[in-house]
Design a protein around this motif. Structure first.
Motif, PDB file in Angstrom:
ATOM      1  N   VAL A 147       2.855  -2.143  -4.351  1.00  0.00           N
ATOM      2  CA  VAL A 147       3.589  -1.845  -3.123  1.00  0.00           C
ATOM      3  C   VAL A 147       4.781  -2.787  -3.053  1.00  0.00           C
ATOM      4  CG1 VAL A 147       3.555  -1.860  -0.600  1.00  0.00           C
ATOM      5  CG2 VAL A 147       1.564  -1.016  -1.866  1.00  0.00           C
ATOM      6  N   ASN A 152      13.568  -2.236  -2.111  1.00  0.00           N
ATOM      7  CA  ASN A 152      13.196  -1.174  -3.035  1.00  0.00           C
ATOM      8  C   ASN A 152      13.795  -1.433  -4.411  1.00  0.00           C
ATOM      9  OD1 ASN A 152      11.433   0.872  -2.037  1.00  0.00           O
ATOM     10  ND2 ASN A 152      13.015   1.490  -0.579  1.00  0.00           N
ATOM     11  N   LYS A 157       8.990   4.882  -8.858  1.00  0.00           N
ATOM     12  CA  LYS A 157       8.184   5.677  -7.936  1.00  0.00           C
ATOM     13  C   LYS A 157       6.893   4.931  -7.596  1.00  0.00           C
ATOM     14  CE  LYS A 157       6.468  10.339  -7.063  1.00  0.00           C
ATOM     15  NZ  LYS A 157       6.230  11.688  -7.612  1.00  0.00           N
ATOM     16  N   VAL A 158       6.993   4.034  -6.627  1.00  0.00           N
ATOM     17  CA  VAL A 158       5.828   3.325  -6.112  1.00  0.00           C
ATOM     18  C   VAL A 158       5.929   3.286  -4.592  1.00  0.00           C
ATOM     19  CG1 VAL A 158       5.546   1.875  -8.167  1.00  0.00           C
ATOM     20  CG2 VAL A 158       6.961   1.072  -6.264  1.00  0.00           C
ATOM     21  N   SER A 159       4.872   2.881  -3.947  1.00  0.00           N
ATOM     22  CA  SER A 159       4.886   2.797  -2.487  1.00  0.00           C
ATOM     23  C   SER A 159       5.755   1.631  -2.032  1.00  0.00           C
ATOM     24  CB  SER A 159       3.467   2.630  -1.958  1.00  0.00           C
ATOM     25  OG  SER A 159       2.708   3.784  -2.232  1.00  0.00           O
ATOM     26  N   SER A 160       6.287   1.743  -0.823  1.00  0.00           N
ATOM     27  CA  SER A 160       7.168   0.694  -0.322  1.00  0.00           C
ATOM     28  C   SER A 160       7.106   0.607   1.193  1.00  0.00           C
ATOM     29  CB  SER A 160       8.613   0.945  -0.756  1.00  0.00           C
ATOM     30  OG  SER A 160       9.084   2.181  -0.243  1.00  0.00           O
ATOM     31  N   LEU A 307      -1.504  -0.745   3.097  1.00  0.00           N
ATOM     32  CA  LEU A 307      -1.162   0.334   2.173  1.00  0.00           C
ATOM     33  C   LEU A 307      -1.713   0.047   0.778  1.00  0.00           C
ATOM     34  CD1 LEU A 307       0.304   2.968   1.626  1.00  0.00           C
ATOM     35  CD2 LEU A 307       2.449   1.700   1.421  1.00  0.00           C
ATOM     36  N   GLN A 311      -4.679   2.129  -1.386  1.00  0.00           N
ATOM     37  CA  GLN A 311      -4.483   2.667  -2.728  1.00  0.00           C
ATOM     38  C   GLN A 311      -5.514   2.118  -3.710  1.00  0.00           C
ATOM     39  OE1 GLN A 311      -0.317   2.145  -3.695  1.00  0.00           O
ATOM     40  NE2 GLN A 311       0.301   3.714  -2.240  1.00  0.00           N
ATOM     41  N   ASP A 318      -0.711   8.964  -4.294  1.00  0.00           N
ATOM     42  CA  ASP A 318       0.713   9.283  -4.333  1.00  0.00           C
ATOM     43  C   ASP A 318       1.488   8.159  -3.673  1.00  0.00           C
ATOM     44  OD1 ASP A 318       0.380  11.808  -5.533  1.00  0.00           O
ATOM     45  OD2 ASP A 318      -0.133  12.687  -3.580  1.00  0.00           O
ATOM     46  N   ALA A 319       2.692   7.917  -4.160  1.00  0.00           N
ATOM     47  CA  ALA A 319       3.526   6.871  -3.586  1.00  0.00           C
ATOM     48  C   ALA A 319       3.905   7.225  -2.149  1.00  0.00           C
ATOM     49  CB  ALA A 319       4.784   6.688  -4.432  1.00  0.00           C
ATOM     50  N   GLU A 320       3.869   6.224  -1.273  1.00  0.00           N
ATOM     51  CA  GLU A 320       4.250   6.403   0.121  1.00  0.00           C
ATOM     52  C   GLU A 320       5.416   5.482   0.455  1.00  0.00           C
ATOM     53  OE1 GLU A 320       1.142   6.368   3.103  1.00  0.00           O
ATOM     54  OE2 GLU A 320      -0.382   6.646   1.552  1.00  0.00           O
ATOM     55  N   ALA A 321       6.404   5.993   1.173  1.00  0.00           N
ATOM     56  CA  ALA A 321       7.553   5.185   1.592  1.00  0.00           C
ATOM     57  C   ALA A 321       7.513   5.020   3.105  1.00  0.00           C
ATOM     58  CB  ALA A 321       8.860   5.848   1.166  1.00  0.00           C
TER      59      ALA A 321
END
Length: 345
Positions: A147, A152, A157-160, A307, A311, A318-321
């Protein structure tokens, strides 16, 4: 010749799924649907993969470690961010390994590699300046949950969890305009970071919206620190047509800007308007009390940790923003009375 050992990564590539999905199938997890389970099972038999349950159990026994890597612990914002993460991580029974990279991408790579060797379950990262997607892709491809927080990394493509820098900067500038300022500077921050770009765009958009000058000379970059704020103010004061107010990249720069103004016998909040960004703990006790854009750093830290744990527990995800809302906290440094005074007058 001895054939190379088949790995989980080989199975994942052949089955067209993630490494974490293969791991869930091997563990008999109910999180994987039957069709995917059957496909992965067929590939395992075809490739002759052998699951080393003893090694897996050993890895899992070390999986209560969460890595936390930040780019500048000398900045109060990141210290408060870490406090928020700690609240969640400890209460969930995890141990945190924390490291400070001091904006050094090489150092960042070293500490992440060390944390991987110790079997971390996941990583929360505030990326060092200059971090690229290629730097972190091997970590992400390994299946370890990551995360990003505060910053960013384009193309990764990762959560942030980040704050709405554009909206915050625009609100700050609009407030200065409402106070009568017509020439406003943007002070501090490295101009090659995404956070700088987002806040600077909010600054410029608000000026252009009001039909005011938004030229490059009004944007003075520097280290995002107190010393950087002093340096930025010195450059601003050398301008022929001096601004009468400034939005600072963060609170540390704002504190330095106030120091620099006083050195030039200009009183912040009286002769010059100053607004910071972050709302660190010291902002309300500074003299003058700092008007700033509040991003709630402890809250951001808590959300990032929540978050990550979500995970880790899910296995496959799935990645979450997440973009945290911000608010302008009006105190004294911008030259306006505090809101509490307005309400009690």
């Amino acid at each position: 010749m001895k054939q190379p050992k088949v790995t989980v990564v080989d199975v994942a590539h052949a089955a067209g799924v993630s490494k974490s999905t293969v791991s869930l199938v091997l563990q008999g997890s109910s999180l994987v649907n039957e069709a995917t389970r059957a496909r992965v099972g067929a590939v395992i038999r075809e490739l002759g993969y052998v699951y080393n349950r003893g090694a897996a159990n050993l890895r899992q026994s070390k999986s209560k470690i969460v890595g936390i890597v930040v780019n500048d612990l000398t900045n109060s914002f990141f210290a408060e961010l870490a406090v928020g993460m700690d609240m969640v991580v400890q209460s969930a029974g995890y141990i945190q390994f924390m490291a400070n990279t001091s904006e050094n991408a090489d150092r960042q790579g070293e500490v992440i590699a060390s944390m991987r060797e110790h079997g971390m379950a996941g990583l929360i990262l505030s990326p060092a300046r200059g971090t690229t997607a290629a730097d972190l892709r091997p970590l992400v491809d390994s299946g370890i949950p990551v995360v990003l927080v505060a910053r960013n990394v384009p193309g990764l493509k990762v959560s942030s969890v980040v704050s709405d820098g554009h909206a915050g900067a625009a609100a700050a500038v609009r407030h200065l305009i409402e106070l009568g300022h017509r020439r406003i500077a943007f002070l501090g921050g490295f101009n090659d970071t995404a956070v700088f770009d987002e806040r600077m765009r909010g600054f410029r958009d608000a000026l252009l919206e009001a039909g005011l000058d938004a030229s490059d000379e009004l944007v003075i970059s520097s280290a995002p620190s107190r010393a950087g704020g002093v340096a930025a103010v010195e450059r601003m004061l050398a301008m022929r047509d001096r601004p009468t107010a400034a939005l600072c990249f963060n609170d540390a720069v704002a504190f330095g800007a106030c120091d620099g103004l006083r050195s030039a016998r200009i009183e912040p909040g009286v002769d010059f308007g100053v607004i910071g960004f972050d709302d660190v703990i010291e902002a309300k006790t500074a003299v003058p009390a700092l008007t700033t854009v509040s991003v709630d750093p402890q809250g951001m830290g808590r959300r990032a940790a929540q978050l990550l744990l979500k995970q880790i527990n899910a296995g496959d995800f799935d990645a979450e923003a997440m973009v945290a809302a911000v608010r302008l906290v009006v105190r004294e440094s911008c030259g306006a009375p505090q809101r509490v005074r307005e309400l009690t007058a």
